[in-house]
Design an enzyme around this catalytic site. Structure first.
Site, PDB file in Angstrom:
ATOM      1  N   ASP A   1     -52.184  -7.955 -27.831  1.00  0.00           N
ATOM      2  CA  ASP A   1     -53.000  -7.320 -26.759  1.00  0.00           C
ATOM      3  C   ASP A   1     -54.583  -6.631 -27.092  1.00  0.00           C
ATOM      4  OD1 ASP A   1     -54.292  -7.392 -24.140  1.00  0.00           O
ATOM      5  OD2 ASP A   1     -52.467  -6.133 -23.276  1.00  0.00           O
TER       6      ASP A   1
HETATM    7  C1  BGC Z   1     -55.001  -6.818 -21.127  1.00  0.00           C
HETATM    8  C2  BGC Z   1     -54.550  -8.348 -21.122  1.00  0.00           C
HETATM    9  C3  BGC Z   1     -55.550  -9.392 -20.975  1.00  0.00           C
HETATM   10  C4  BGC Z   1     -56.484  -9.013 -22.528  1.00  0.00           C
HETATM   11  C5  BGC Z   1     -57.642  -9.860 -22.595  1.00  0.00           C
HETATM   12  C6  BGC Z   1     -55.920  -6.607 -22.011  1.00  0.00           C
HETATM   13  O1  BGC Z   1     -56.775  -5.479 -21.741  1.00  0.00           O
HETATM   14  O2  BGC Z   1     -53.965  -6.025 -21.219  1.00  0.00           O
HETATM   15  O3  BGC Z   1     -53.677  -8.666 -20.092  1.00  0.00           O
HETATM   16  O4  BGC Z   1     -55.232 -10.748 -21.284  1.00  0.00           O
HETATM   17  O5  BGC Z   1     -57.124  -7.708 -22.137  1.00  0.00           O
HETATM   18  O6  BGC Z   1     -58.812  -9.773 -21.433  1.00  0.00           O
END
Ligand code: BGC
Length: 731
Positions: A289
């Site tokens: 993530d």
């Molecule tokens: C979130 C994800 C997301 C990623 C990219 C993160 O903060 O937890 O769900 O896909 O950012 O934007």
């Protein structure tokens, strides 16, 4: 001599043609993907390999006025970019540079969070689950995929499969609710919608299953906390939807921020390798993530250096580092001193290259540049957004058939009536809030020819300003019925938006109390991303419709329900508690000990205000008894159950039938009941439909033990649909 000379000349020519002139195998579109991957890998330097394992941000944010420029800080060898533009031109410009200026010309993948639409915005995932219609959700995701790919996005970070049982957690709105089976079905529908049969198609994109795993169990509903998950819950609840979507062929998977038993998911070899790769044979690419690799040092503090963070994540099974920079800054030198095995780097690079070949990016690196009108917000796309909104709204209460409306003078009151932002929720990708139709616009469009409509805002979503109350009360007095448009602001749920108080705010409750003194019938239209507590105001309301964050044509969808043009058919995918103090509260808890199996409170009731699966309509559905083609079966048999449902009302309607299984005696404590199948069908007024459920014992009657082994115990099982029950027996 002559012969020797001719032989040498000929061999030289063959050598020249095959090695110097001929296209390398990896560029040969007709070769098998695995052969292309191996050929390319064999030509890459260590640095080139490492760079494939990094994702960078291309552009700055999704603000339409600030979409970013190509500048020099993007390393052209990077494997992928999170891309912030809704047009292909910027992508193509960068891709051209990459192909021209890098040694091997490996094109990049462009990714984006398309979670409920790209430009045409659909209801949030929690609302999609309420529709009970995975076929419609699959079609909607196919539309989103088409808008995305035609605009230059190849990969989305969706579906989100975190089973969520705490409405204080803001991200509950991005989930398919509290039930693992429902998450599995909608997750699979989403994957199929995005990917179709072939992700190299110009209208498909790669899906990403997230967040692996247990993020929905974040402690106290506070975002980014630890998740304390028993082995029983891990295997029977949180892993289930991921397994279903891995089996459905999802191309990629993202790890979760949280830790499980003290091991951050980003560096959790047990879940990322032992379970995902070794047990489930997942062959796609894994990604961390956002910056979660560096967070191992910065926040979770399980390592002292970014090098260690990179080693732990890579060895645990994370192929791609999303935007933390740890892989790019450390892996080259770590591999040079053998601190990370080159085999693991090669394996991760293979995943990335395989994804690129599968997406067809080597053979078609550029996106055809088309006009926005041709690819964005087509009439067909807007129509499906409206249909999904109609099907996802849930009629929670309808005393004395307050709805559909028959009155001539309608007062619309509340801060949500004219607010476009609440229609979209969060993560609305390239959606433009100005495209969203407001609730008042939808109502006006539906009713204005035959009805008098008046509007007063009354108050804001929160705060203490009561200056609008008198006008709202006057407006209500002059009307026959009041439609209250209230709830949460559009940005009160989603990431880092947990709330301790989940009642609608005091100022709105106060306005409802004052309006109830007018004795006019009150219909509450609720816009929110999570279950809210309604206990105090519920008795004052004649009808309540949960519309969630319904997307671009939510106004029309609501108006159709108010007028009766649309018969409401959504059902809750989450429990609505009476009080936040009851949380966690969900339908499938395990049996308790002693006399109060659900566990009672002495000061408040223990049951929810609205339970999972609740939802009313304008038809009256009568359920027959459950029938079965046999009562006994063995583990390799199948058994077909059926139930007749009659629409005895005078309106055509759609009904969702939920099938639950209860295991009355089992070697471990199991839930009171578990959803195993659901289906939605249209039933014409006066007509009947037969719903069926084919039981496969291994799939539907088993459970997982604490080590993830499937256990199937013989004995009786109770099948239930509403209050109808049938006992079957597994020999
Ligand atoms: C979130 C994800 C997301 C990623 C990219 C993160 O903060 O937890 O769900 O896909 O950012 O934007």
């Amino acid at each position: 001599m002559n012969k020797i000379f001719r032989f040498l000349a000929l061999s030289g020519l063959v050598f020249f043609q095959t090695t110097l002139l001929a296209k390398p195998l990896y560029k040969d579109a007709s070769a098998a993907i695995e052969a292309r991957v191996e050929d390319l890998l064999s030509r890459m330097t260590l640095h080139e390999k490492v760079m494939q394992l990094n994702q960078y941000v291309h552009g700055t944010n999704m603000n339409l006025h600030n979409i970013g420029k190509i500048d020099d800080h993007y390393p052209l060898e990077a494997g992928s970019y999170i891309y912030y533009s809704q047009d292909p031109e910027m992508r193509n410009e960068l891709q051209k540079k990459i192909i021209k200026e890098t040694r091997l010309g490996i094109p990049a993948i462009f990714a984006h969070d398309v979670t409920h639409g790209f430009r045409t915005i659909y209801p949030m995932p929690i609302a999609q689950a309420a529709s009970g219609n995975p076929v419609l959700v699959e079609q909607t995701c196919a539309m989103a995929a088409k808008e995305s790919r035609l605009s230059g996005t190849d990969w989305t970070f969706s579906p989100m499969l975190d089973v969520a049982r705490d409405p204080r957690w803001g991200r509950i709105t991005e989930t398919f609710g509290e039930d693992p089976h429902m998450n599995s079905i909608f997750g699979v529908a989403t994957v199929k919608g995005y990917q179709g049969d072939d992700i190299s198609s110009t209208e498909r994109i790669a899906a990403c299953l997230k967040h692996f795993v247990g993020y929905g169990a974040t402690q106290g509903g506070r975002d980014y906390r630890q998740a304390d998950i028993s082995d029983n819950d891990l295997w029977n609840i949180h892993l289930k939807p991921f397994k279903a979507c891995v089996d459905a062929g999802a191309a990629t998977l993202m790890s979760a921020f949280n830790d499980i038993n003290g091991i951050p998911c980003t560096s959790n070899r047990n879940i990322l390798t032992d379970i995902l790769r070794n047990r489930w044979n997942f062959s796609g690419a894994t990604i961390s993530d956002w910056a979660s690799v560096s967070q191992l040092k910065d926040y979770q503090a399980t390592v002292a250096t970014y090098s260690e963070a990179a080693i732990r994540s890579l060895l645990a099974g994370i192929d791609i580092d999303m935007c933390s920079g740890c892989y790019s800054s450390t892996l080259d030198s770590l591999a040079n001193i053998n601190a990370v095995p080159i085999d693991r780097i090669n394996e991760a690079v293979r995943s990335v290259l395989r994804l690129k070949f599968r997406l067809g990016i080597f053979d078609r690196p550029f996106t055809t540049e088309t006009k926005r009108e041709k690819r964005l917000m087509t009439p067909e796309n807007i129509a499906i957004a409206e249909r999904l909104a109609e099907e996802s709204m849930v009629l929670l209460k309808n005393n004395n058939n307050a709805l559909p409306l028959t009155q001539h003078k309608i007062a619309v009151i509340g801060p949500a009536a004219t607010d476009r932002r609440i229609m979209y929720g969060e993560w609305f990708s390239h959606g433009d809030v100005n495209d969203a139709q407001t609730l008042l616009e939808g109502i006006t469009h539906e009713f204005e020819s035959q009805t008098e409509i008046s509007f007063a805002k009354g108050c804001d979503f929160d705060g203490n300003d009561r200056s609008g109350f008198p006008e709202a009360i006057e407006t209500a007095r002059n009307a026959d019925i009041v439609i209250l448009c209230m709830g949460e602001r559009g940005n009160w749920s989603c990431e880092n938006n947990s709330r301790a108080e989940i009642s609608i705010p005091q100022i709105q409750r106060d306005l409802i109390k004052e309006l109830s003194a007018t004795k006019k019938p009150l219909v509450l239209v609720l816009t929110n991303g999570r279950p809210v507590v309604l206990t105090e105001i519920e008795p004052m309301l004649d009808a309540i419709i949960e519309i969630w964050q319904p997307g671009i044509r939510g106004g029309n969808a609501l108006a159709g329900i108010l007028s009766g043009r649309v018969n409401p058919s959504g059902k809750l995918p989450v429990t609505f508690p009476r009080s936040a103090a009851q949380i966690p509260l969900y339908y499938s808890s395990r049996r308790g000990a002693r006399f109060s199996p659900h566990g009672d409170y002495k000061d408040i009731p223990s049951n929810p205000l609205y339970e999972f699966g609740h939802g009313l309509g304008y038809s009256c559905f009568e359920y027959g008894n459950i029938k079965s083609d046999k009562i006994h079966l063995n583990k390799d048999d199948e058994l077909t159950l059926s139930i007749d449902v009659r629409n005895s009302g005078d309106k055509d309607g759609k009904e969702i039938v939920h099938w639950f299984v209860t295991d009355p005696i089992s070697s471990v404590v199991r839930p009171f009941k578990e959803l195993k199948h659901f289906e939605k069908k249209e039933i014409k007024a006066g007509d009947k439909q037969t719903f069926t459920f084919k039981i496969n014992p291994i799939r539907d009657l088993s459970f997982m033990d604490n080590n993830g082994n499937l256990i199937l115990e013989s004995g009786d099982f109770i099948i239930s649909v509403k209050d109808k029950k049938l006992k079957i027996n597994l020999e």
